[in-house]
Every structure is written in C-alpha cells, then in structure tokens.
Scaffold this motif. Structure first.
Motif, PDB file in Angstrom:
ATOM      1  N   GLY A 242       4.922   9.865  -5.652  1.00 43.09           N
ATOM      2  CA  GLY A 242       6.480   9.211  -5.974  1.00 43.09           C
ATOM      3  C   GLY A 242       6.524   7.693  -5.450  1.00 43.09           C
ATOM      4  N   VAL A 243       5.981   7.439  -4.243  1.00 45.01           N
ATOM      5  CA  VAL A 243       6.343   6.197  -3.561  1.00 45.01           C
ATOM      6  C   VAL A 243       5.229   5.059  -4.485  1.00 45.01           C
ATOM      7  CG1 VAL A 243       5.915   4.865  -1.457  1.00 45.01           C
ATOM      8  CG2 VAL A 243       7.013   7.390  -1.618  1.00 45.01           C
ATOM      9  N   SER A 244       6.273   3.859  -4.682  1.00 40.76           N
ATOM     10  CA  SER A 244       5.385   2.775  -5.330  1.00 40.76           C
ATOM     11  C   SER A 244       5.339   1.807  -4.137  1.00 40.76           C
ATOM     12  CB  SER A 244       6.710   2.056  -6.053  1.00 40.76           C
ATOM     13  OG  SER A 244       7.076   2.956  -7.505  1.00 40.76           O
ATOM     14  N   SER A 245       6.179   1.536  -3.331  1.00 38.26           N
ATOM     15  CA  SER A 245       5.777   0.451  -1.928  1.00 38.26           C
ATOM     16  C   SER A 245       6.661   0.769  -0.936  1.00 38.26           C
ATOM     17  CB  SER A 245       6.317  -0.820  -2.980  1.00 38.26           C
ATOM     18  OG  SER A 245       5.956  -1.908  -1.964  1.00 38.26           O
ATOM     19  N   ALA A 246       6.370   0.374   0.073  1.00 36.33           N
ATOM     20  CA  ALA A 246       6.960   0.439   1.320  1.00 36.33           C
ATOM     21  C   ALA A 246       7.433  -0.960   1.743  1.00 36.33           C
ATOM     22  CB  ALA A 246       6.227   1.181   2.465  1.00 36.33           C
ATOM     23  N   ILE A 247       8.841  -1.376   2.121  1.00 41.29           N
ATOM     24  CA  ILE A 247       9.121  -2.412   2.648  1.00 41.29           C
ATOM     25  C   ILE A 247       8.871  -2.663   4.118  1.00 41.29           C
ATOM     26  CG2 ILE A 247      10.822  -4.185   2.622  1.00 41.29           C
ATOM     27  CD1 ILE A 247       9.903  -3.604  -0.237  1.00 41.29           C
ATOM     28  N   ILE A 248       8.051  -3.674   4.598  1.00 38.88           N
ATOM     29  CA  ILE A 248       8.027  -3.913   5.947  1.00 38.88           C
ATOM     30  C   ILE A 248       8.423  -5.185   6.483  1.00 38.88           C
ATOM     31  CG2 ILE A 248       5.916  -3.520   7.921  1.00 38.88           C
ATOM     32  CD1 ILE A 248       6.165  -0.951   6.326  1.00 38.88           C
ATOM     33  N   GLY A 249       9.113  -5.110   7.414  1.00 36.54           N
ATOM     34  CA  GLY A 249       9.838  -6.412   7.984  1.00 36.54           C
ATOM     35  C   GLY A 249       9.156  -6.908   9.163  1.00 36.54           C
ATOM     36  N   THR A 250       8.478  -7.948   8.879  1.00 36.83           N
ATOM     37  CA  THR A 250       7.673  -8.384  10.112  1.00 36.83           C
ATOM     38  C   THR A 250       7.744  -9.826  10.148  1.00 36.83           C
ATOM     39  OG1 THR A 250       5.849  -8.341  11.539  1.00 36.83           O
ATOM     40  CG2 THR A 250       5.435  -8.035   9.265  1.00 36.83           C
ATOM     41  N   ILE A 251       7.569 -10.470  11.316  1.00 33.82           N
ATOM     42  CA  ILE A 251       7.378 -11.914  11.357  1.00 33.82           C
ATOM     43  C   ILE A 251       6.174 -12.223  11.919  1.00 33.82           C
ATOM     44  CG2 ILE A 251       9.517 -12.795  10.757  1.00 33.82           C
ATOM     45  CD1 ILE A 251      10.054 -13.141  13.806  1.00 33.82           C
ATOM     46  N   ASN A 252       5.366 -11.073  12.373  1.00 28.27           N
ATOM     47  CA  ASN A 252       4.132 -11.564  13.326  1.00 28.27           C
ATOM     48  C   ASN A 252       2.847 -11.210  12.258  1.00 28.27           C
ATOM     49  OD1 ASN A 252       1.938 -10.340  14.863  1.00 28.27           O
ATOM     50  ND2 ASN A 252       3.187 -10.088  16.539  1.00 28.27           N
ATOM     51  N   PRO A 253       2.027 -12.244  12.220  1.00 27.91           N
ATOM     52  CA  PRO A 253       0.973 -12.166  11.338  1.00 27.91           C
ATOM     53  C   PRO A 253      -0.031 -11.062  11.718  1.00 27.91           C
ATOM     54  CG  PRO A 253       1.384 -14.359  11.996  1.00 27.91           C
ATOM     55  CD  PRO A 253       2.143 -13.531  12.853  1.00 27.91           C
ATOM     56  N   ASP A 254      -0.257 -10.656  13.048  1.00 29.30           N
ATOM     57  CA  ASP A 254      -1.100  -9.581  13.435  1.00 29.30           C
ATOM     58  C   ASP A 254      -0.456  -8.321  12.977  1.00 29.30           C
ATOM     59  OD1 ASP A 254      -2.893 -11.348  14.588  1.00 29.30           O
ATOM     60  OD2 ASP A 254      -1.888 -11.264  16.713  1.00 29.30           O
ATOM     61  N   HIS A 255       0.708  -8.306  12.909  1.00 30.92           N
ATOM     62  CA  HIS A 255       1.469  -6.913  12.740  1.00 30.92           C
ATOM     63  C   HIS A 255       1.150  -6.736  11.067  1.00 30.92           C
ATOM     64  CE1 HIS A 255       4.389  -6.544  16.376  1.00 30.92           C
ATOM     65  NE2 HIS A 255       3.112  -6.341  16.723  1.00 30.92           N
ATOM     66  N   LEU A 256       1.515  -7.880  10.444  1.00 34.12           N
ATOM     67  CA  LEU A 256       1.146  -7.664   9.088  1.00 34.12           C
ATOM     68  C   LEU A 256      -0.282  -7.278   8.727  1.00 34.12           C
ATOM     69  CD1 LEU A 256       2.728  -8.083   6.477  1.00 34.12           C
ATOM     70  CD2 LEU A 256       1.945 -10.698   6.404  1.00 34.12           C
ATOM     71  N   ARG A 257      -1.291  -7.936   9.306  1.00 33.08           N
ATOM     72  CA  ARG A 257      -2.696  -7.613   9.051  1.00 33.08           C
ATOM     73  C   ARG A 257      -2.962  -6.019   9.434  1.00 33.08           C
ATOM     74  NH1 ARG A 257      -3.333 -12.514  11.623  1.00 33.08           N
ATOM     75  NH2 ARG A 257      -4.239 -14.369  10.340  1.00 33.08           N
ATOM     76  N   ALA A 258      -2.366  -5.602  10.491  1.00 27.53           N
ATOM     77  CA  ALA A 258      -2.575  -4.223  10.932  1.00 27.53           C
ATOM     78  C   ALA A 258      -1.820  -3.288   9.788  1.00 27.53           C
ATOM     79  CB  ALA A 258      -1.749  -3.970  12.307  1.00 27.53           C
ATOM     80  N   ASN A 259      -0.725  -3.728   9.481  1.00 28.85           N
ATOM     81  CA  ASN A 259      -0.060  -2.833   8.545  1.00 28.85           C
ATOM     82  C   ASN A 259      -1.010  -2.691   7.180  1.00 28.85           C
ATOM     83  OD1 ASN A 259       2.277  -2.521  10.222  1.00 28.85           O
ATOM     84  ND2 ASN A 259       3.409  -4.078   9.265  1.00 28.85           N
ATOM     85  N   VAL A 260      -1.242  -3.875   6.813  1.00 26.01           N
ATOM     86  CA  VAL A 260      -1.974  -3.789   5.344  1.00 26.01           C
ATOM     87  C   VAL A 260      -3.270  -3.058   5.645  1.00 26.01           C
ATOM     88  CG1 VAL A 260      -3.431  -5.088   3.798  1.00 26.01           C
ATOM     89  CG2 VAL A 260      -1.166  -6.051   4.441  1.00 26.01           C
TER      90      VAL A 260
END
Length: 270
Positions: A242-260
C-alpha cells in the motif's frame, strides 16, 4: 553505492502521478525551530540546497515535500526549481502556519484560508500547479474533515486545476481512513517504533488509494535493536504494497545516498 542504484517512479494508486519510492523532505531547508530531531543542524545555504536537489535527481528521486509550516522552505524552493519544474512532483500542505519570528505554529482549516494558502504556495513555489496538497492536521483529524469541509474544498481546487491530488497528513486511523474515503492520499506515520496507523495503509491497499509515509526513520530516533536499523526501516515500509513513497528529510548527502541504497535493496526483495 553502485551506479545501478537508481530509484524508479511508480504511479500513486488511484492517480496519474508517478513518484519515486523516496521523497525528499525539506523541513531543514526552511526551519530549525521547534523540530524534533536528535541533533542540531544548520539550515543549508543556497548552493548546498541546490547540490542536494541535484543529487536527489541523480538518485532517481522526483518527489519533494514541503509546507507553509516548514518556515521559508517554499520560498527557497521556488527559485531553486526554476527550469526543472517538470522534473519534480511537489507535495505541499495547508492548515498549519509557522511564524519564524515567534517559533510558534497555529492552525486554520477554514475554506477561505485553504484557498489563500494554496494561492500563496503557488506564488512561493513559482508554479502554476501543485501536484499534491495535504491537510496538515493538528491531530483532530475527524473534526477537521467534518467541521470544515476541507477535503471538499481541496476537491474544488483540483477542479480549478490548481492542484492535482489531495488528502491529509493525519495522526489517527479514523482520520486516515475517512481521508481515503473522500480524497486521494493519506500521509501516515509508520516506522520501526510506531505502527499504529497500519490499518490506514491496509485500507489504501484494498481501495486503490495512495499512501505517503512520514517519519519513516522515526525523525532520527531509530530503534537500535536491529543490526541494521536503516535497512530494517525500509524493509518494513516497502514490505507493504500500500505504500507509494516514504518522505525522508535530510540535508546530508551521505545520508541521502545511504537511504536510497537501503530503499533500493528493500524494493528488490518485493
């Protein structure tokens, strides 16, 4: 992270809007007061914000989440997104107002304010249409829906072409289900620490409605009982159809890459 890790947008159930499985939350682009993150942070300057958006697109993220309650997030995004508006799905909100001077929020769910808020967001974001608009609930989901006719007002604005899809970012199961009965999308909290709104996701899955997940990583307060809490978080979220997307709030590029990378791994399993 290898070059092959790229998120692919999918259609939100019941709409014609395609979103990446991770959306970029932009609270930290515009507000650093009254936020519940474990660590302090500095709002990024224009160059850092632009680089974050470029990286997001390179990773396949096309959904960006903002709100009037996120300080001056909308005002900053307008200029940043010029020339690339068609690359992004923008989700914004109505109902909650934040005062940068006082650091306080207040709420207004009247039809008049909803219209004013959306007209203002269109100007701030420098766009002709906002793809998704959600009611920013104060927790009294059902009262907001029933007393103010707010979802019906959003439907009017949809027919006028100012928005493409609507719903509520709520806090209760009852409110989430009622939102999905009357509208397109519910935004729910769902993470390793809190799964009390699971019934809303179940309802969406069986009724061809959209779900966006907020606080997917528990605002940084991840449970440490898992060997890899980040991966476990995305396994939980994307383990539900049922999940379309998860909103992840980050301003850290390394965190963003790890999340993806973690989201990509979870999606491959399903």
């Amino acid at each position: 992270m290898g070059d092959n890790v790229l998120l692919t947008p999918e259609v939100i159930a019941g709409t014609d809007i395609k979103v990446s499985p991770i959306g970029l939350g932009t609270v930290k682009l515009g507000r650093d007061q009254g936020v519940k993150y474990p660590d302090s942070f500095t709002i990024p300057d224009t160059r850092a914000a632009q680089e974050l958006l470029v990286l997001s697109r390179e990773l396949g993220i096309n959904l960006i989440d903002t709100a009037p309650a996120y300080g001056n997030s909308e005002e900053r995004l307008g200029p940043l997104l010029q020339g690339q508006r068609n690359d992004w799905i923008i989700c914004s909100k109505v109902g909650e107002e934040f005062n940068n001077q006082t650091g306080q929020s207040h709420f207004d769910f009247t039809p008049e304010h909803v219209r004013l808020s959306i007209e203002r967001s269109l100007q701030r974001l420098q766009t002709d249409v906002i793809d998704i608009v959600l009611v920013h609930s104060d927790g009294n989901d059902l009262e907001i829906i029933q007393r103010y006719g707010i979802l019906e007002q959003l439907e009017h604005l949809k027919k006028e072409g100012k928005i493409r899809a609507a719903g509520m970012s709520g806090k209760t199961v009852e409110g989430g289900i009622e939102t999905l009965k009357r509208s397109d999308i519910a935004m729910v909290t769902h993470n390793l620490n809190y799964q009390e709104e699971l019934a809303v996701i179940d309802f969406a899955a069986t009724n061809n409605k959209g779900i966006l997940v907020k606080k997917a990583l528990a605002s940084g307060h991840l449970s440490q009982q898992y060997e890899n809490p980040l991966q476990a978080s995305f396994d939980l979220i994307f383990g539900h159809p049922g999940v379309s997307s998860a909103i992840i709030g980050t301003i850290n590029p390394d965190h963003l890459r790890a999340n993806v990378a973690a989201a990509y791994n979870s999606l491959r399993k399903n």
